[in-house]
Design a protein around this motif. Sequence first.
Motif, PDB file in Angstrom:
ATOM      1  N   SER A   1       0.856  -1.190   0.000  1.00  0.00           N
ATOM      2  CA  SER A   1       0.000   0.000   0.000  1.00  0.00           C
ATOM      3  C   SER A   1       0.892   1.239   0.000  1.00  0.00           C
ATOM      4  O   SER A   1       1.854   1.310   0.768  1.00  0.00           O
ATOM      5  CB  SER A   1      -0.899  -0.024   1.241  1.00  0.00           C
ATOM      6  OG  SER A   1      -1.916   0.937   1.121  1.00  0.00           O
ATOM      7  N   GLY A   2       0.578   2.198  -0.862  1.00  0.00           N
ATOM      8  CA  GLY A   2       1.443   3.371  -1.012  1.00  0.00           C
ATOM      9  C   GLY A   2       0.911   4.580  -0.264  1.00  0.00           C
ATOM     10  O   GLY A   2      -0.217   4.578   0.259  1.00  0.00           O
ATOM     11  N   GLN A   3       1.736   5.625  -0.239  1.00  0.00           N
ATOM     12  CA  GLN A   3       1.371   6.819   0.535  1.00  0.00           C
ATOM     13  C   GLN A   3       0.185   7.571  -0.080  1.00  0.00           C
ATOM     14  O   GLN A   3      -0.403   8.422   0.580  1.00  0.00           O
ATOM     15  CB  GLN A   3       2.594   7.738   0.632  1.00  0.00           C
ATOM     16  CG  GLN A   3       3.728   7.123   1.446  1.00  0.00           C
ATOM     17  CD  GLN A   3       5.052   7.835   1.253  1.00  0.00           C
ATOM     18  OE1 GLN A   3       5.205   8.639   0.334  1.00  0.00           O
ATOM     19  NE2 GLN A   3       6.022   7.531   2.091  1.00  0.00           N
ATOM     20  N   SER A   4      -0.126   7.298  -1.334  1.00  0.00           N
ATOM     21  CA  SER A   4      -1.278   7.964  -1.966  1.00  0.00           C
ATOM     22  C   SER A   4      -2.457   7.004  -2.098  1.00  0.00           C
ATOM     23  O   SER A   4      -3.289   7.129  -3.005  1.00  0.00           O
ATOM     24  CB  SER A   4      -0.876   8.474  -3.356  1.00  0.00           C
ATOM     25  OG  SER A   4       0.284   9.251  -3.282  1.00  0.00           O
ATOM     26  N   SER A   5      -2.528   6.044  -1.175  1.00  0.00           N
ATOM     27  CA  SER A   5      -3.555   5.000  -1.304  1.00  0.00           C
ATOM     28  C   SER A   5      -4.969   5.564  -1.171  1.00  0.00           C
ATOM     29  O   SER A   5      -5.916   4.998  -1.716  1.00  0.00           O
ATOM     30  CB  SER A   5      -3.335   3.911  -0.257  1.00  0.00           C
ATOM     31  OG  SER A   5      -3.525   4.446   1.038  1.00  0.00           O
ATOM     32  N   ALA A   6      -5.137   6.683  -0.449  1.00  0.00           N
ATOM     33  CA  ALA A   6      -6.495   7.222  -0.287  1.00  0.00           C
ATOM     34  C   ALA A   6      -7.068   7.621  -1.644  1.00  0.00           C
ATOM     35  O   ALA A   6      -8.263   7.475  -1.895  1.00  0.00           O
ATOM     36  CB  ALA A   6      -6.480   8.417   0.664  1.00  0.00           C
ATOM     37  N   GLY A   7      -6.181   8.096  -2.537  1.00  0.00           N
ATOM     38  CA  GLY A   7      -6.650   8.538  -3.847  1.00  0.00           C
ATOM     39  C   GLY A   7      -6.553   7.468  -4.927  1.00  0.00           C
ATOM     40  O   GLY A   7      -7.485   7.274  -5.717  1.00  0.00           O
ATOM     41  N   TYR A   8      -5.409   6.766  -4.963  1.00  0.00           N
ATOM     42  CA  TYR A   8      -5.183   5.815  -6.060  1.00  0.00           C
ATOM     43  C   TYR A   8      -5.579   4.387  -5.693  1.00  0.00           C
ATOM     44  O   TYR A   8      -5.781   3.560  -6.570  1.00  0.00           O
ATOM     45  CB  TYR A   8      -3.709   5.832  -6.477  1.00  0.00           C
ATOM     46  CG  TYR A   8      -3.278   7.118  -7.156  1.00  0.00           C
ATOM     47  CD1 TYR A   8      -3.554   7.334  -8.502  1.00  0.00           C
ATOM     48  CD2 TYR A   8      -2.618   8.119  -6.458  1.00  0.00           C
ATOM     49  CE1 TYR A   8      -3.168   8.512  -9.139  1.00  0.00           C
ATOM     50  CE2 TYR A   8      -2.229   9.302  -7.082  1.00  0.00           C
ATOM     51  CZ  TYR A   8      -2.507   9.491  -8.418  1.00  0.00           C
ATOM     52  OH  TYR A   8      -2.135  10.654  -9.037  1.00  0.00           O
TER      53      TYR A   8
ATOM     54  N   THR B   1      -6.108  12.615  -2.102  1.00  0.00           N
ATOM     55  CA  THR B   1      -5.191  11.603  -2.646  1.00  0.00           C
ATOM     56  C   THR B   1      -4.271  11.076  -1.550  1.00  0.00           C
ATOM     57  O   THR B   1      -3.976   9.880  -1.483  1.00  0.00           O
ATOM     58  CB  THR B   1      -4.332  12.217  -3.774  1.00  0.00           C
ATOM     59  OG1 THR B   1      -5.187  12.928  -4.650  1.00  0.00           O
ATOM     60  CG2 THR B   1      -3.568  11.156  -4.527  1.00  0.00           C
ATOM     61  N   VAL B   2      -3.794  11.981  -0.700  1.00  0.00           N
ATOM     62  CA  VAL B   2      -2.927  11.612   0.425  1.00  0.00           C
ATOM     63  C   VAL B   2      -3.637  12.036   1.698  1.00  0.00           C
ATOM     64  O   VAL B   2      -4.170  13.152   1.771  1.00  0.00           O
ATOM     65  CB  VAL B   2      -1.563  12.349   0.344  1.00  0.00           C
ATOM     66  CG1 VAL B   2      -0.717  12.090   1.602  1.00  0.00           C
ATOM     67  CG2 VAL B   2      -0.795  11.949  -0.907  1.00  0.00           C
TER      68      VAL B   2
END
Length: 527
Positions: free
Chosen positions: A215-222, A311-312
């Motif tokens: 899971s990446g730091q921009s998971s909220a958006g992407y 997104t973040v």
Amino acid sequence: MSSSQQGAEMHPSRWGDPARAAALPESTRGLIELVFGLDERPVAADPALAPSALGPDLLDGLAALVGGDHVRTDDQTRRLRTRGKSTPDLLRARAGDLSDAPDAVVRPGDHDEVAAVLAFAVEHRLAVVPFGGGTSVTGGLVARRQGFAGVVSLDLVRMKRLLAVDHVSMIATLEPGLRGPEAEALLAAEGLTLGHYPQSWEHATIGGFAATRSSGQSSAGYGRFDSLVVGLRVATPRGPLELGTAPASAAGPDLRQLFLGSEGTLGVITAVTVRVRRLPAVKVYEGWRWPSFGAGTAAMRTLAQSGLLPTVLRLSDESETAVNLADPAAIGGEGATGCLMITGFEGTSAAVEAKRAAVTALLTDLGGTAVGEAAGEKWAHGRFDAPYLRDSLLDLGVLVETLETATFWSNVERAYADVKAALAESLGDPSIVLCHVSHVYETGCSLYFTVAARESADPLAQWGSAKRAASDAIVTAGATITHHHAIGTDHKPWLAQEIGPLGVSVLRAVKADLDPTGILNPGVLVP
Ligand SMILES: Cc1cc2nc3c(=O)[nH]c(=O)nc-3n(C[C@H](O)[C@H](O)[C@H](O)COP(=O)(O)OP(=O)(O)OC[C@H]3O[C@@H](n4cnc5c(N)ncnc54)[C@H](O)[C@@H]3O)c2cc1C
């Protein structure tokens, strides 16, 4: 691209591009001395390795499959494919222990070569460890040696192509050996992005992201990586599988889910088809201050449940805010306390403007204080730096490690308090335990803990006790043993508790069917 983005090799005992390692600023060193005292720890010279267990016949057989240049048994290549990058991995390497080194590093060039190596490994009883970026933090690259003629690191470094782009459906097919920056560069040339930025992004690979459900730091958006995957090609000892033929399907259970998170134990992922987005025209990051961690997490929940996720979105607790912000002015003035939240917006300028305005209105209503873009830019600028700091702290005898979990909103307060208390009690004084909410969903979030403690005479045992205490607290609190770091070897006992005996039996049955001789990453994941 910077040198690390071009793929500099990581030293076994340190993180990242050696050219980017930097000494600590004097002020930080002073702070460390004040809290922990200084106790410089030398790093042992790279040890000579035990000779490869593979004789010339086996090595020639492998060379016939992938080419002589792509079968390596020299010490340096084997050292660079030993273990991953957890703090215990680094501590062992720093002490000169590379006893888990593979016997050979084999570099297939495409799916068929991977399949051929697997068939050869079955025939000759070789354990095979798929190797992407080598950033595992859960012991996912340490295979059991007993019962095998040797251990082969199946290094996917040559498999770096963008195989297909469908601009109409907005999907792209990538080979597994592409590191984060390499995949983004290939997609950017098409005007596209994946938007997957874990902190290990500069070194971790597409295949690794899929195999660990990263899971990446921009998971909220992407979205988290597994939610971006629409198709997989997998080589197994029983033959190939092509999975994912439509945007959605009711054709029985989704077999892609068997391989997402399978950590090299069921097959080797040789191609990943992912959902992609257009490159964002605008990226804005900003900071918000909350009076408490509870107020900040409640605001995150409201955002998620209102369909207003940026997104973040991340939130540091009071301790992490205080440690990370040597400059309190960044969150609202001298002596300011509370918790720092970072919000980020990426997309077209119209979409960013609209979402940002709605988020700003909601967060303001909920009692947050906007502290401007400087705090957000500072986070964005330093987002890949923390692992370098870990090395500098280990040099000074300060043990630093992280762990993570996730739970439903109604259980966040309990899980946070219990894990923090377990870590603090186990590590004793002097130690600090920091936490942030790293990923947010409508139904819950993940909690990411960072600890720093004065190293004892046996830091491996010291961390082992703290990790066990935290893992017990996680499972007892009803949270998951891992939100994105995966199981590896380190989390296996708690996986068994989380999924129960029947769950373990199902995993074993799938493993036995796909990998009947057990050559794939033996000892990893499956309890
Ligand atoms: C400093 C640091 C920061 C990190 N930050 C994050 C983060 O923000 N988010 C996050 O999710 N994780 C993070 N991680 C953990 C790690 O980066 C991820 O698990 C990552 O997805 C692993 O990718 P990799 O290519 O390095 O895989 P590797 O470490 O090479 O392999 C991981 C596992 O997957 C298997 N594997 C690799 N490639 C394949 C393949 N093609 N087919 C089948 N199996 C395969 C391996 O055998 C192994 O079991 C971090 C790690 C470090 C050290």
